[in-house]
Design a protein around this motif. Structure first.
Motif, mmCIF file in Angstrom:
data_model
loop_
_atom_site.group_PDB
_atom_site.id
_atom_site.type_symbol
_atom_site.label_atom_id
_atom_site.label_comp_id
_atom_site.label_asym_id
_atom_site.label_seq_id
_atom_site.Cartn_x
_atom_site.Cartn_y
_atom_site.Cartn_z
ATOM 1 N N GLN A 53 0.598 -1.299 -0.194
ATOM 2 C CA GLN A 53 0.272 -0.075 -0.071
ATOM 3 C C GLN A 53 0.785 1.318 0.006
ATOM 4 O O GLN A 53 0.676 2.181 -0.647
ATOM 5 C CB GLN A 53 -1.097 0.145 1.182
ATOM 6 N N ALA A 62 2.390 1.826 -3.455
ATOM 7 C CA ALA A 62 1.330 2.113 -4.290
ATOM 8 C C ALA A 62 1.198 3.693 -4.174
ATOM 9 O O ALA A 62 0.820 4.293 -4.952
ATOM 10 C CB ALA A 62 0.154 1.301 -4.051
ATOM 11 N N ILE A 63 1.127 3.865 -2.940
ATOM 12 C CA ILE A 63 0.862 5.547 -2.507
ATOM 13 C C ILE A 63 1.830 6.428 -3.178
ATOM 14 O O ILE A 63 1.669 7.398 -3.834
ATOM 15 C CB ILE A 63 0.454 5.708 -1.144
ATOM 16 N N MET A 72 1.531 6.577 -6.826
ATOM 17 C CA MET A 72 0.456 7.507 -7.285
ATOM 18 C C MET A 72 0.981 8.833 -7.186
ATOM 19 O O MET A 72 0.573 9.955 -8.031
ATOM 20 C CB MET A 72 -1.012 7.117 -6.563
ATOM 21 N N VAL A 73 1.496 9.085 -6.292
ATOM 22 C CA VAL A 73 1.775 10.718 -5.700
ATOM 23 C C VAL A 73 2.824 10.983 -6.571
ATOM 24 O O VAL A 73 2.767 12.333 -7.343
ATOM 25 C CB VAL A 73 2.352 10.971 -4.233
ATOM 26 N N SER A 107 3.430 10.020 -9.772
ATOM 27 C CA SER A 107 2.599 10.064 -11.036
ATOM 28 C C SER A 107 2.014 11.493 -11.179
ATOM 29 O O SER A 107 1.906 11.991 -12.249
ATOM 30 C CB SER A 107 1.667 9.082 -11.449
ATOM 31 N N VAL A 108 1.175 11.745 -10.305
ATOM 32 C CA VAL A 108 0.415 13.261 -10.140
ATOM 33 C C VAL A 108 1.474 14.272 -10.269
ATOM 34 O O VAL A 108 1.133 15.244 -11.312
ATOM 35 C CB VAL A 108 -0.493 12.953 -8.892
#
Length: 64
Positions: A28, A31-32, A35-36, A38-39
């Motif tokens: 997890q 993955a976070i 994601m961060v 990528s943003v």
């Protein structure tokens, strides 16, 4: 054919006995982080695109 069989046996052995798989909390958090990142990367590319488009629009307006 024997080489392929040996390769598959060794690959299976490595995946089962030598690879350390992450637990749920590690998965997890990774993955976070992805994601961060990528943003942030998308925001940087969007900003660069916006600046480039503005510059090119101004150059085209000056020429024509």
């Amino acid at each position: 054919m024997n080489k392929i069989k040996t390769y598959l046996k060794e690959a299976y052995n490595e995946l089962v006995h030598k690879v350390t798989w992450p637990n749920w909390s590690q998965l997890q958090s990774s993955a976070i982080v992805v994601m961060v990142a990528s943003v942030i990367f998308a925001a940087v590319i969007f900003t660069m695109d916006l600046v480039f488009r503005t510059i090119m629009t101004n150059i085209y307006n000056m020429l024509y």
